[in-house]
Enzyme design. Structure first.
Site, short mmCIF file in Angstrom:
data_model
loop_
_atom_site.label_atom_id
_atom_site.label_comp_id
_atom_site.label_asym_id
_atom_site.label_seq_id
_atom_site.Cartn_x
_atom_site.Cartn_y
_atom_site.Cartn_z
N CYS A 54 0.84 -1.21 0.00
CA CYS A 54 0.00 0.00 0.00
C CYS A 54 0.88 1.26 0.00
O CYS A 54 1.86 1.34 0.73
CB CYS A 54 -0.92 0.01 1.21
SG CYS A 54 -1.98 1.46 1.25
N CYS A 58 0.63 5.08 6.77
CA CYS A 58 0.01 4.95 8.11
C CYS A 58 0.99 4.24 9.04
O CYS A 58 1.38 3.09 8.78
CB CYS A 58 -1.29 4.16 7.99
SG CYS A 58 -2.38 4.77 6.69
N CYS A 61 0.70 0.51 10.30
CA CYS A 61 0.22 -0.53 9.40
C CYS A 61 1.30 -1.48 8.87
O CYS A 61 2.34 -1.05 8.37
CB CYS A 61 -0.52 0.09 8.23
SG CYS A 61 -1.36 -1.15 7.22
N CYS A 98 -16.58 -8.52 6.18
CA CYS A 98 -15.90 -7.27 5.82
C CYS A 98 -14.66 -7.56 5.00
O CYS A 98 -13.76 -8.28 5.46
CB CYS A 98 -15.45 -6.53 7.08
SG CYS A 98 -16.77 -6.22 8.23
N CYS A 129 -19.56 -5.62 3.91
CA CYS A 129 -18.83 -4.40 4.26
C CYS A 129 -17.52 -4.39 3.48
O CYS A 129 -16.91 -5.45 3.28
CB CYS A 129 -18.54 -4.39 5.77
SG CYS A 129 -17.51 -2.99 6.28
N CYS A 189 -19.21 3.00 8.58
CA CYS A 189 -18.46 2.37 9.67
C CYS A 189 -17.18 3.17 9.80
O CYS A 189 -16.35 3.17 8.89
CB CYS A 189 -18.16 0.92 9.31
SG CYS A 189 -17.10 0.09 10.52
N ARG A 261 -17.79 -1.26 18.12
CA ARG A 261 -17.10 -2.56 18.00
C ARG A 261 -15.80 -2.58 18.77
O ARG A 261 -14.92 -1.75 18.55
CB ARG A 261 -16.84 -2.88 16.52
CG ARG A 261 -16.18 -4.25 16.32
CD ARG A 261 -16.06 -4.65 14.85
NE ARG A 261 -17.33 -4.56 14.19
CZ ARG A 261 -17.59 -3.82 13.12
NH1 ARG A 261 -16.63 -3.13 12.57
NH2 ARG A 261 -18.79 -3.79 12.61
N1 SAM Z 1 -6.48 0.55 3.22
C1 SAM Z 1 -7.77 0.85 3.69
C2 SAM Z 1 -7.79 2.00 4.66
O1 SAM Z 1 -6.80 2.28 5.29
O2 SAM Z 1 -8.84 2.63 4.78
C3 SAM Z 1 -8.45 -0.35 4.33
C4 SAM Z 1 -7.70 -1.26 5.26
S1 SAM Z 1 -6.99 -0.51 6.70
C5 SAM Z 1 -5.85 -1.72 7.22
C6 SAM Z 1 -8.31 -0.43 7.87
C7 SAM Z 1 -8.07 0.11 9.25
O3 SAM Z 1 -7.46 -0.87 10.06
C8 SAM Z 1 -7.17 1.32 9.44
O4 SAM Z 1 -7.82 2.52 9.15
C9 SAM Z 1 -6.82 1.23 10.90
O5 SAM Z 1 -7.76 1.96 11.68
C10 SAM Z 1 -6.92 -0.26 11.20
N2 SAM Z 1 -5.59 -0.84 11.48
C11 SAM Z 1 -4.63 -1.11 10.58
N3 SAM Z 1 -3.52 -1.59 11.18
C12 SAM Z 1 -3.78 -1.62 12.50
C13 SAM Z 1 -3.00 -2.00 13.64
N4 SAM Z 1 -1.75 -2.43 13.54
N5 SAM Z 1 -3.59 -1.91 14.86
C14 SAM Z 1 -4.85 -1.47 14.97
N6 SAM Z 1 -5.63 -1.09 13.93
C15 SAM Z 1 -5.10 -1.15 12.71
FE1 SF4 Z 2 -2.67 1.37 3.38
FE2 SF4 Z 2 -2.50 0.26 5.79
FE3 SF4 Z 2 -2.93 2.88 5.57
FE4 SF4 Z 2 -4.90 1.13 4.83
S1 SF4 Z 2 -4.06 1.44 6.88
S2 SF4 Z 2 -4.19 2.96 3.72
S3 SF4 Z 2 -3.62 -0.56 4.04
S4 SF4 Z 2 -1.06 1.78 4.90
#
Ligand code: SAM
Ligand code: SF4
Ligand code: DTB
Length: 314
Positions: A54, A58, A61, A98, A129, A189, A261
């Protein structure tokens, strides 16, 4: 006894956080009972339909190209793989499925494939979802037309703390996607992550921003950070479970009709802490052995816990 309760919930979110725990719990649980069957929880199963690679940064992530987390990238799954996973989730007792993809935003071609997946999920008798990153108006409409019931897009944290966590898209980008989801007629959500080094004021700020959405989100995932090796948040200490309980209680008070949730991080919580979260107003969980890239609580253990607590799913 100090029963100071703020006059307007939004202005007083921080005051709510600071109530004696029993007062906060009593208030949140009362709101919960006025709006829901207190002994029922909603169960969503997650599937990562596209893993890694990706382009966002973030900092929590596992799937960002910016960090070396050792995760192998995988292409978008086939519709048949998704159907099989949805059927297994339904058989195990989930009511919503989801699908998450590690995208900054999908292409129109990818949205077409996702539409087929949504149809397959709905055919199994599950709510659907998706969480695919930022959407355009027409993509949101296509997902809605394909039968997507909910779209997950998290604000993650407060507007003030956000830039400490992500630099590749703005808070306003996220709010814009949520508005497009709402305009297309999908249920929203949206929630966040706790334990990333934010302050209590930031947790209140996240909840205030979510609660100010009009209409409020139907579903509010409260994740605890799952620290991932190789990311900037590697090694972050686990947050205090009582602060999680407080955050859930305030979410319940500010968003009385939302499903709140108890999301990522349940693996690190014992059952007593989870029971407190359910009393505080959490009425939904991720049910299944995996979240996106990390393990979730064992399904048999969850089923036993629900029995032990007298909680019904479905
Ligand atoms: N890429 C898309 C996005 O970011 O909207 C969808 C998938 S993303 C992984 C969905 C959500 O998962 C993120 O917005 C974050 O809130 C949560 N998330 C991701 N990694 C996480 C982690 N290590 N611990 C807790 N929540 C996490
Ligand atoms: Fe990409 Fe992870 Fe951020 Fe979702 S949370 S946009 S998968 S880097
Ligand atoms: C949400 O709020 N939490 C889920 C879902 N929406 C997509 C994701 C949690 C991910 C936890 C870390 C991982 O498994 O990679």
């Amino acid at each position: 006894m100090d029963h100071t309760v703020p006059e307007t919930p939004l202005a007083g979110a921080l005051d709510l956080f600071e109530l004696p725990l029993n007062d906060l719990l009593f208030r949140a649980h009362s709101v919960h009972r006025q709006n829901f069957d207190a002994n029922r929880i909603q169960a969503s199963t997650l599937l990562n339909i596209k893993t890694g690679g990706c382009s966002e940064d973030c900092s929590y992530c596992a799937q960002s190209v910016f960090y070396n987390t050792g995760l192998a990238n995988e292409a978008l799954m086939s519709v048949d793989e998704v159907r099989a996973a949805a059927r297994a989730a339904k058989d195990a007792g989930a009511d919503r499925f989801c699908m998450g993809a590690a995208w900054r935003s999908p292409s129109d071609r990818q949205i077409g494939r996702i539409g087929e997946m949504i149809a397959a999920v709905k055919a199994e008798g599950l709510e659907s979802c998706c969480t695919l990153g930022m959407l355009t108006d027409s993509q949101a409409q296509k997902l809605k037309d394909a039968g997507c019931d909910y779209y997950n897009h998290n604000l993650d944290t407060s507007p003030e703390f956000y830039s400490e966590v992500i630099s590749t898209r703005t808070y306003q980008d996220r709010l814009d996607t949520l508005a497009r989801v709402r305009d297309a007629g999908m249920k929203v959500c949206s929630g966040g992550i706790l334990g990333m080094g934010e302050s209590r004021a930031d947790r209140a700020g996240l909840l205030i921003t979510l609660a100010a959405l009009d209409p409020q989100p139907e579903s509010v995932p409260i994740n605890m950070l799952v620290p991932i090796d190789g990311t900037p948040l590697e090694g972050t200490p686990l947050m205090d479970p009582i602060e999680l309980v407080r955050t859930i209680a305030v979410a319940r008070i500010l968003m009385p009709a939302a499903y709140v949730r108890l999301s990522a991080g349940r693996e690190s919580l014992d059952e007593a802490a989870q029971a407190l979260c359910f009393f505080a107003g959490a009425n939904s969980v991720f049910f299944g052995e995996r979240l996106l890239t990390t393990p979730n609580r064992d399904m048999d253990a969850d089923t036993l816990m629900f029995e032990r607590l007298g909680l019904k799913t479905g």
